[in-house]
Design an enzyme around this catalytic site. Structure first.
Site, short mmCIF file in Angstrom:
data_model
loop_
_atom_site.label_atom_id
_atom_site.label_comp_id
_atom_site.label_asym_id
_atom_site.label_seq_id
_atom_site.Cartn_x
_atom_site.Cartn_y
_atom_site.Cartn_z
CE LYS A 1 2.84 -3.45 9.16
NZ LYS A 1 2.73 -3.05 7.74
CE1 TYR B 1 4.24 1.04 12.06
CE2 TYR B 1 1.96 1.07 11.29
CZ TYR B 1 3.25 0.57 11.21
OH TYR B 1 3.55 -0.41 10.30
CG ASP C 1 -0.13 -0.16 2.54
OD1 ASP C 1 0.25 -1.30 2.84
OD2 ASP C 1 0.11 0.85 3.23
N GLY D 1 8.43 -4.83 9.14
CA GLY D 1 9.87 -4.99 8.91
C GLY D 1 10.62 -3.68 8.82
N GLY E 1 7.10 -5.14 4.27
CA GLY E 1 6.88 -4.45 3.01
C GLY E 1 8.16 -3.90 2.42
#
Length: 270
Positions: A188, A156, A36, A213, A241
């Site tokens: 995530k 996040y 994305d 990652g 990604g």
């Protein structure tokens, strides 16, 4: 899935079926590859054709690919016979005054029409638009329950108030709690920097944890080492990604990381 005390938590059949498809390729831990980023930053993977990149990543061993809805029309449907399709519903570009701002640009119903096995929503906790992003996650979770669609919350810690603690285990565990409380099925999270810290996050999380990652890590061996550390700490899977599609050889990295996810037991990794 069994809760503490022996109670059995049952998902709607459609959601359980889609979750099974997403994780069917490799029993145990899984590799999702988010693509994305092109909406946020522009062309990825050196500008190579998007559809060909998706097909190559699936052949190399990716369990699922995460894309925006418009990209699906350029990908041959047969490519997803061996892997899951996750549609990302959040968007924001690097050019906006607030790069941490995210808005919904799609719906769960749209994703279902495209044949998605799951959807994902991005939330930047601590950002100026945190309230709207939390609202969006909660609303999407409700639609996911109604339509039987699995939901990954990409969480996040962003903003000045969290600059010093963004990667600490307690902060990441709080992000996982937010995702669970608002109705996500998996979360995530960023990598906290060490296997020990990762294990702490996994133990505190109420949801299965998939780990980002980040930037390319300077070589295949370092990326594989990171995958081993994450999975060895008990994470449910990887969401790699940039460290895959920006690598010199994305297919080689995908194959090596998928082999770690598929072929090494948790006992061997620990």
């Amino acid at each position: 899935m069994t809760a503490s005390g022996g109670a059995v938590l049952l998902r709607p059949y459609g959601k359980a079926l889609r979750l099974a498809r997403l994780t069917a390729r490799h029993k145990g831990r899984h590799l999702f590859v988010p693509l994305d980023h092109s909406l946020t930053t522009g062309s990825i993977a050196g500008g190579r054709p998007y559809a060909g990149l998706v097909q190559d990543l699936i052949v190399a061993g990716a369990d699922a690919i995460i894309v925006h809805k418009g990209r699906i029309r350029s990908i041959e449907p047969g490519a997803f016979v061996g892997a899951g399709l996750v549609v990302h519903l959040s968007a924001g570009t690097m050019h906006y005054a607030d790069p941490n701002s995210k808005v919904l640009v799609g719906s769960v119903e749209e994703a279902a029409r495209w044949g998605a096995d799951g959807v994902s929503v991005h939330v930047n906790v601590g950002s100026a638009t945190e309230p709207a992003q939390l609202r969006d996650l909660g609303l999407v979770a409700g639609e996911c329950d109604r339509l039987g669609m699995p939901l990954m919350a990409m969480m996040y810690a962003r903003g000045e108030s969290l600059a010093a603690t963004a990667s600490q285990p307690r902060t990441l565990a709080h992000l996982a709690c937010i995702a669970a409380d608002l109705g996500a099925d998996v979360v995530k999270l960023p990598y906290p920097g060490s296997r020990a810290a990762m294990r702490e996050v996994v133990e505190m999380s109420p949801l299965p944890v998939y780990v980002a990652g980040g930037d390319p890590l300077g070589g295949l061996e370092r990326t594989v080492e990171l995958a081993r550390d994450i999975l060895g700490a008990g994470a449910a899977g990887l969401s790699f990604g940039r460290c895959i599609f920006d690598a010199h050889d994305p297919m080689a990295v995908t194959s090596a990381v998928a082999a770690v996810a598929a072929g090494v037991s948790q006992d061997a990794l620990a």
